[in-house]
Design a protein around this motif. Structure first.
Motif, short mmCIF file in Angstrom:
data_model
loop_
_atom_site.label_atom_id
_atom_site.label_comp_id
_atom_site.label_asym_id
_atom_site.label_seq_id
_atom_site.Cartn_x
_atom_site.Cartn_y
_atom_site.Cartn_z
N PRO A 1 0.84 -1.08 -0.08
CA PRO A 1 -0.01 -0.10 -0.26
C PRO A 1 0.78 1.22 -0.12
N LEU A 2 0.21 2.21 -0.74
CA LEU A 2 1.14 3.52 -0.77
C LEU A 2 0.26 4.41 0.23
N LYS A 3 0.72 4.64 1.80
CA LYS A 3 0.09 5.32 2.50
C LYS A 3 0.37 6.71 2.42
N ASP A 4 1.77 7.13 1.82
CA ASP A 4 2.22 8.58 1.71
C ASP A 4 3.20 8.67 0.72
N GLY A 5 3.37 9.83 0.51
CA GLY A 5 4.54 10.08 -0.54
C GLY A 5 4.82 11.46 -0.79
N TYR A 6 5.58 11.72 -1.85
CA TYR A 6 5.83 13.20 -2.42
C TYR A 6 4.94 13.30 -3.48
N ILE A 7 4.88 14.79 -3.62
CA ILE A 7 3.90 15.41 -4.60
C ILE A 7 4.89 15.82 -5.80
N SER A 8 4.62 15.67 -7.13
CA SER A 8 5.05 16.36 -8.02
C SER A 8 4.23 16.55 -9.48
N LEU A 9 4.89 17.46 -10.25
CA LEU A 9 4.02 17.89 -11.57
C LEU A 9 4.75 17.61 -12.64
N GLN A 10 4.02 17.22 -13.70
CA GLN A 10 4.40 16.68 -14.89
C GLN A 10 4.97 17.75 -16.07
N SER A 11 5.65 17.12 -17.04
CA SER A 11 5.99 17.72 -18.23
C SER A 11 5.77 16.51 -19.05
N GLU A 12 4.92 16.62 -20.04
CA GLU A 12 4.74 15.54 -20.97
C GLU A 12 4.70 15.94 -22.51
N GLY A 13 4.95 17.24 -22.86
CA GLY A 13 5.15 17.44 -24.23
C GLY A 13 4.14 18.70 -24.49
N HIS A 14 3.54 19.44 -23.74
CA HIS A 14 2.69 20.37 -24.13
C HIS A 14 2.72 21.56 -23.05
N PRO A 15 3.08 22.95 -23.28
CA PRO A 15 3.46 23.90 -22.44
C PRO A 15 2.18 24.08 -21.38
N VAL A 16 2.60 24.17 -20.06
CA VAL A 16 1.65 24.36 -19.09
C VAL A 16 2.28 24.93 -17.98
N GLU A 17 1.29 26.00 -17.20
CA GLU A 17 1.65 26.38 -16.03
C GLU A 17 0.93 26.11 -14.79
N PHE A 18 1.81 26.19 -13.43
CA PHE A 18 1.11 25.86 -12.38
C PHE A 18 1.23 26.79 -11.20
N ARG A 19 0.08 27.45 -10.35
CA ARG A 19 0.28 28.34 -9.73
C ARG A 19 -0.43 28.24 -8.36
N ASN A 20 -0.18 29.17 -7.30
CA ASN A 20 -1.14 28.87 -6.14
C ASN A 20 -1.00 27.48 -5.86
N ILE A 21 0.01 26.76 -5.64
CA ILE A 21 0.18 25.53 -4.94
C ILE A 21 0.27 25.63 -3.59
N LYS A 22 -0.74 24.96 -3.05
CA LYS A 22 -0.69 25.20 -1.41
C LYS A 22 -1.61 23.97 -0.90
N ILE A 23 -1.27 23.54 0.29
CA ILE A 23 -1.73 22.37 0.94
C ILE A 23 -1.96 22.62 2.40
N LYS A 24 -3.07 21.81 2.96
CA LYS A 24 -3.21 21.89 4.46
C LYS A 24 -3.20 20.41 4.92
N THR A 25 -2.66 20.21 5.98
CA THR A 25 -2.50 18.66 6.45
C THR A 25 -3.83 18.63 7.30
N LEU A 26 -4.42 17.36 7.12
CA LEU A 26 -5.76 17.03 7.52
C LEU A 26 -5.60 15.96 8.48
N LEU A 27 -6.70 16.17 9.69
CA LEU A 27 -6.71 15.14 10.57
C LEU A 27 -7.16 13.91 10.03
N ASP A 28 -6.58 12.70 10.37
CA ASP A 28 -7.12 11.59 9.98
C ASP A 28 -8.88 11.19 10.71
#
Length: 269
Positions: free
Chosen positions: A242-269
């Motif tokens: 099982p994959l219970k946790d891990g890193y976060i990544s963003l892709q490049s697959e051959g088409h120009p794309v932009e990412f902004r306002n990348i934010k996170i909250k840690t949740l209570l289980d």
């Protein structure tokens, strides 16, 4: 009496269904976090705490400046490329791994699909959840082991939903059954214009994951684990884990794309 009982049961059932629909529609308002503050993963100025892995190159090498910062966004750029040549790329937030969280960002496609990139990668990118440590990726590995929130743009006609699920090196369950295809479409609408689109992801370890567009839950799945297609050789002995946790990544697959306002909250289980 029987008729009255049936009417009462129907009323109760209707209330339950309405309640579930409401929760699905506004799921982000019902979350409990460690605190109510967003943590910004991207500072809008540079790629501090992010590491790049492009197929064919060692971790940390930003081939032809594929990933760069422009106008407060992480931009996937191919202006220095002649052709794609299967140079699939990912940029990882490596400061920490995440388990239970609410992730929010905006993305926007632009420009022209790169020569030599696969036809399916037109206006196609992704957010990779529960990624393997990028230091364990093989030089020629296309995608990290992860659950991908596939981000698609419309092509001017026909339906092309976004926030789908793809499974590089993983299996997931939908409605308690293993997903039969590598990619499963969400119920989102199609975004034909190259505007900013907000996507949110609600993750409770590998128990349940929700993809949210415009406050609408468009896809849910459970039980992320190593398996399926594209399991790299150095993880074959971990199939089924099982994959219970891990890193976060963003892709490049051959088409120009932009990412902004990348934010996170840690949740209570």
């Amino acid at each position: 009496m029987k008729k009255l009982i049936n009417i009462a049961l129907f009323a109760i059932f209707s209330i339950i269904i309405i309640g579930f629909n409401y929760i699905d529609f506004d799921i982000t308002s019902n979350l409990k976090s460690e605190n109510d503050q967003w943590e910004y993963l991207f500072n809008g100025k540079d790629l501090e705490d992010w590491k790049i892995k492009i197929r064919g190159y060692k971790l940390g090498y930003n081939y032809n400046n594929t990933f760069k910062v422009k106008d407060g966004a992480i931009k996937v750029s191919y202006e220095n490329y002649d052709s794609f040549d299967d140079r699939f790329g990912h940029i990882f937030f490596t400061k920490k791994k995440y388990k239970n969280y609410h992730l929010s960002l905006e993305y926007k496609f632009s420009g022209v699909h790169l020569k030599g990139a696969p036809g399916w990668s037109i206006k196609n990118s992704g957010i990779m959840l529960h990624c393997q440590n990028p230091e364990t990726m093989l030089i020629e590995q296309d995608f990290p082991i992860s659950a991908e929130v596939q981000l698609l743009g419309g092509l001017g006609k026909d339906k092309r939903p976004t926030a789908n699920i793809c499974t590089p090196g993983t299996d997931v369950d939908i409605d308690y059954t293993i997903a039969k295809a590598h990619c499963i479409n969400s119920t989102s609408k199609t975004y034909h214009h190259d505007d900013w689109v907000k996507v949110e992801v609600i993750v409770f370890s590998n128990k349940i994951i929700h993809h949210v567009i415009d406050n609408d839950t468009v896809l849910s799945y459970t039980n992320i684990r190593i398996g399926g297609n594209k399991v790299p050789n150095n993880f074959l002995d971990k199939i089924g884990m099982p994959l219970k946790d891990g890193y976060i990544s963003l892709q490049s697959e051959g088409h120009p794309v932009e990412f902004r306002n990348i934010k996170i909250k840690t949740l209570l289980d």
